[in-house]
Design a protein around this motif. Structure first.
Motif, PDB file in Angstrom:
ATOM      1  N   GLU A  51       0.856  -1.183   0.000  1.00  0.00           N
ATOM      2  CA  GLU A  51       0.000   0.000   0.000  1.00  0.00           C
ATOM      3  C   GLU A  51       0.894   1.235   0.000  1.00  0.00           C
ATOM      4  OE1 GLU A  51      -3.623   1.701   2.668  1.00  0.00           O
ATOM      5  OE2 GLU A  51      -3.485  -0.462   2.404  1.00  0.00           O
ATOM      6  N   ARG A  52       0.708   2.061  -0.993  1.00  0.00           N
ATOM      7  CA  ARG A  52       1.471   3.308  -1.107  1.00  0.00           C
ATOM      8  C   ARG A  52       0.468   4.442  -1.139  1.00  0.00           C
ATOM      9  NH1 ARG A  52       4.687   1.264  -6.115  1.00  0.00           N
ATOM     10  NH2 ARG A  52       3.664   3.070  -6.888  1.00  0.00           N
ATOM     11  N   THR A  53       0.304   5.101  -2.278  1.00  0.00           N
ATOM     12  CA  THR A  53      -0.648   6.206  -2.382  1.00  0.00           C
ATOM     13  C   THR A  53      -2.078   5.693  -2.465  1.00  0.00           C
ATOM     14  OG1 THR A  53       1.042   7.480  -3.543  1.00  0.00           O
ATOM     15  CG2 THR A  53      -1.201   8.302  -3.673  1.00  0.00           C
ATOM     16  N   LEU A  54      -2.294   4.674  -3.256  1.00  0.00           N
ATOM     17  CA  LEU A  54      -3.629   4.089  -3.412  1.00  0.00           C
ATOM     18  C   LEU A  54      -3.853   3.029  -2.346  1.00  0.00           C
ATOM     19  CD1 LEU A  54      -3.654   3.566  -7.292  1.00  0.00           C
ATOM     20  CD2 LEU A  54      -4.595   5.489  -5.985  1.00  0.00           C
ATOM     21  N   ASP A  55      -5.037   3.034  -1.746  1.00  0.00           N
ATOM     22  CA  ASP A  55      -5.326   2.009  -0.753  1.00  0.00           C
ATOM     23  C   ASP A  55      -5.729   0.703  -1.449  1.00  0.00           C
ATOM     24  OD1 ASP A  55      -8.118   2.087  -1.360  1.00  0.00           O
ATOM     25  OD2 ASP A  55      -8.468   3.591   0.183  1.00  0.00           O
TER      26      ASP A  55
END
Length: 125
Positions: A51-55
């Protein structure tokens, strides 16, 4: 009969823990080419699993849309629908994802996605 070595079992456990499912191609690669599977998993972790910017819910919507557009196997689409539900998606949201791919991808893709929806999301509580 081929007995899977501990490293291959470990890789499949990692995949299950990360994704919540194992597909046949994971098993085949674990047995036949674990080095390729490791490289593949590293790429998938960077692009999808971590998980980075988008969940996770948004990433599952992307996978549902892409797999449906490509007319992937219904069980593969359904696995991502199940994960979307587990990550807070509603059935209506998943249906809307399918409806969004209809104009650019056509009836056959949409119908394939609806079959996966029927088998997966409609049976979820």
């Amino acid at each position: 009969a081929y007995l899977m070595r501990s490293e291959e079992k470990k890789m499949l456990k990692e995949i299950m823990d990360k994704r919540g499912f194992i597909l046949d191609f994971h098993r085949i690669l674990a047995e036949e080419d674990p080095q390729f599977l490791r490289a593949y998993e590293d790429l998938i972790s960077s692009a999808y699993a971590n998980e980075r910017t988008l969940d996770k819910k948004v990433k599952e919507f992307i996978f549902i849309a892409a797999l449906t557009a490509l007319r992937a196997d219904k069980s593969h689409i359904g696995a991502h629908m199940k994960l979307a539900l587990e990550n807070g998606a509603s059935k209506k949201e998943i249906l809307e994802v399918l409806e969004c791919i209809y104009p650019p991808c056509g009836t056959l893709s949409f119908m394939n996605g609806l079959e996966a929806f029927k088998a997966t999301a409609l049976h979820d509580k």
